[in-house]
Scaffold this motif. Structure first.
Motif, mmCIF file in Angstrom:
data_model
loop_
_atom_site.group_PDB
_atom_site.id
_atom_site.type_symbol
_atom_site.label_atom_id
_atom_site.label_comp_id
_atom_site.label_asym_id
_atom_site.label_seq_id
_atom_site.Cartn_x
_atom_site.Cartn_y
_atom_site.Cartn_z
ATOM 1 N N VAL A 37 0.633 -1.223 -0.022
ATOM 2 C CA VAL A 37 0.104 0.021 0.061
ATOM 3 C C VAL A 37 1.055 1.274 0.002
ATOM 4 O O VAL A 37 1.961 1.209 0.386
ATOM 5 C CB VAL A 37 -1.048 0.090 1.252
ATOM 6 C CG1 VAL A 37 -1.948 -1.312 1.339
ATOM 7 C CG2 VAL A 37 0.016 0.023 2.256
ATOM 8 N N ALA A 47 -1.909 5.253 3.106
ATOM 9 C CA ALA A 47 -2.524 4.227 3.648
ATOM 10 C C ALA A 47 -1.969 3.649 4.953
ATOM 11 O O ALA A 47 -2.478 3.278 5.776
ATOM 12 C CB ALA A 47 -2.556 3.029 2.540
ATOM 13 N N ASP A 83 -11.255 0.644 6.029
ATOM 14 C CA ASP A 83 -10.952 1.190 4.766
ATOM 15 C C ASP A 83 -9.622 1.968 4.570
ATOM 16 O O ASP A 83 -9.644 2.963 4.937
ATOM 17 C CB ASP A 83 -11.940 1.496 3.912
ATOM 18 C CG ASP A 83 -11.868 1.476 2.292
ATOM 19 O OD1 ASP A 83 -10.572 1.599 1.820
ATOM 20 O OD2 ASP A 83 -12.814 1.474 1.640
ATOM 21 N N ASP A 119 -8.325 3.294 2.286
ATOM 22 C CA ASP A 119 -8.281 4.529 1.009
ATOM 23 C C ASP A 119 -8.868 5.757 2.146
ATOM 24 O O ASP A 119 -9.230 6.748 1.122
ATOM 25 C CB ASP A 119 -9.186 3.967 0.054
ATOM 26 C CG ASP A 119 -8.116 3.288 -0.866
ATOM 27 O OD1 ASP A 119 -6.988 3.321 -0.724
ATOM 28 O OD2 ASP A 119 -8.644 2.506 -2.213
ATOM 29 N N HIS A 120 -9.545 5.586 3.153
ATOM 30 C CA HIS A 120 -10.211 6.788 3.694
ATOM 31 C C HIS A 120 -9.630 7.095 5.058
ATOM 32 O O HIS A 120 -9.028 6.068 5.761
ATOM 33 C CB HIS A 120 -11.829 6.499 3.679
ATOM 34 C CG HIS A 120 -12.394 6.169 2.281
ATOM 35 N ND1 HIS A 120 -13.027 7.151 1.744
ATOM 36 C CD2 HIS A 120 -12.599 5.025 1.754
ATOM 37 C CE1 HIS A 120 -13.520 6.763 0.516
ATOM 38 N NE2 HIS A 120 -13.359 5.488 0.558
ATOM 39 N N HIS A 176 -13.472 1.186 -4.890
ATOM 40 C CA HIS A 176 -12.098 0.388 -5.249
ATOM 41 C C HIS A 176 -11.704 0.108 -3.581
ATOM 42 O O HIS A 176 -10.846 0.618 -3.203
ATOM 43 C CB HIS A 176 -10.955 0.724 -5.906
ATOM 44 C CG HIS A 176 -10.628 2.217 -5.702
ATOM 45 N ND1 HIS A 176 -9.866 2.733 -4.834
ATOM 46 C CD2 HIS A 176 -10.973 3.228 -6.465
ATOM 47 C CE1 HIS A 176 -9.758 3.855 -4.954
ATOM 48 N NE2 HIS A 176 -10.425 4.374 -6.109
ATOM 49 N N LYS A 231 -10.080 -0.933 -0.008
ATOM 50 C CA LYS A 231 -8.794 -1.633 0.509
ATOM 51 C C LYS A 231 -8.991 -1.921 1.838
ATOM 52 O O LYS A 231 -8.591 -1.308 2.759
ATOM 53 C CB LYS A 231 -7.822 -0.587 0.212
ATOM 54 C CG LYS A 231 -6.204 -1.224 0.464
ATOM 55 C CD LYS A 231 -5.322 -0.367 0.111
ATOM 56 C CE LYS A 231 -4.772 -0.186 -1.366
ATOM 57 N NZ LYS A 231 -5.784 0.730 -2.149
#
Length: 252
Positions: free
Chosen positions: A68, A72, A96, A98-99, A117, A119
């Motif tokens: 990652v 991330a 997640d 990604d956030h 998408h 993660k």
């Protein structure tokens, strides 16, 4: 030994009495170890990173920097700080990567909502979820451990030919399969084909409307009244004009 058994029974009772009824997201981690390793090798190769020599014998969390981006990893450290207060009693906690924390899909014991998408990372398992596991969370039976008597989904063989990145995209942009199926069944149960509809008996003709005799009488009375008012107005106007004419002649 007896004391140890008593302590274990007490712990089992505590967890059974204080655990929630929600299904923890870790139940969808069904991939075999070799499948997880193949996933790590694929991601590291795309990111042009070299996995450590002992990557096959250590958890994925020890070489997450190869899988990652740095952002991330920073978010992973942030989620680690709130893990103790948001995880389940048995240690399940998912997020997640990604956030940012509390700025996207919620984190906790359950599977987070899947966006474009996802993660998703499981702290208890110490690894990322595979695309096939995300599809399983959406209701596609990809693993025997989740399929039960239904069996593996016919889509499983098709999805085997997809890249993990594509599976994540499909899982993230898909609607929950059971909910979608319920909607399809509802629509299918409330529509019929044109051929079937043409064979149905014709509906009965509606009875003619009942005439409103009282209303028609009122309308007739209103018309007569208006005629009388107009006649009286015309007569009054004519009389006024005649009187004005007489006055004009007297002045002359």
């Amino acid at each position: 030994e007896r004391l140890f058994q008593g302590k274990k029974c007490l712990e089992d009772w505590y967890f059974s009495e204080n655990s929630g009824c929600e299904l923890a997201g870790d139940v969808y981690l069904q991939a075999e170890h070799e499948e997880v390793l193949a996933f790590a090798e694929e991601i590291a190769s795309k990111r042009r990173r070299t996995l450590p020599a002992n990557y096959r014998d250590v958890p994925m969390q020890q070489h997450m920097t190869c899988l990652v981006p740095p952002g991330a990893m920073a978010r992973l450290a942030t989620y680690e700080k709130v893990r103790a207060e948001r995880q389940s009693l048995t240690g399940e906690f998912m997020c997640d990567l990604d956030h940012n924390l509390d700025c996207g899909p919620s984190c906790g014991p359950e599977m987070p909502p899947l966006d474009t998408h996802p993660k998703i990372y499981s702290f208890k398992a110490g690894r990322l979820l595979l695309g096939k596991e995300l599809l399983a969370a959406q209701g596609v039976d990809m693993y025997p451990g989740l399929a039960g008597q239904r069996g593996i989904s016919p889509l499983a063989q098709i999805f085997e030919n997809f890249r993990d990145q594509d599976l994540r995209f499909l899982a993230g942009n898909a609607i929950h399969i059971p909910a979608f199926a319920a909607w399809i069944l509802f629509c299918a149960g409330n529509v019929v084909s044109r051929e079937t509809y043409s064979k149905l008996p014709m509906p009965m003709k509606e009875p003619p409307p009942i005439e409103d005799t009282a209303g028609s009488a009122d309308a007739e009375f209103e018309n007569d009244l208006m005629k009388k008012v107009r006649a009286d107005f015309a007569a009054t106007a004519a009389g006024t004009l005649q009187s004005h004419g007489k006055r004009a002649r007297l002045r002359l």
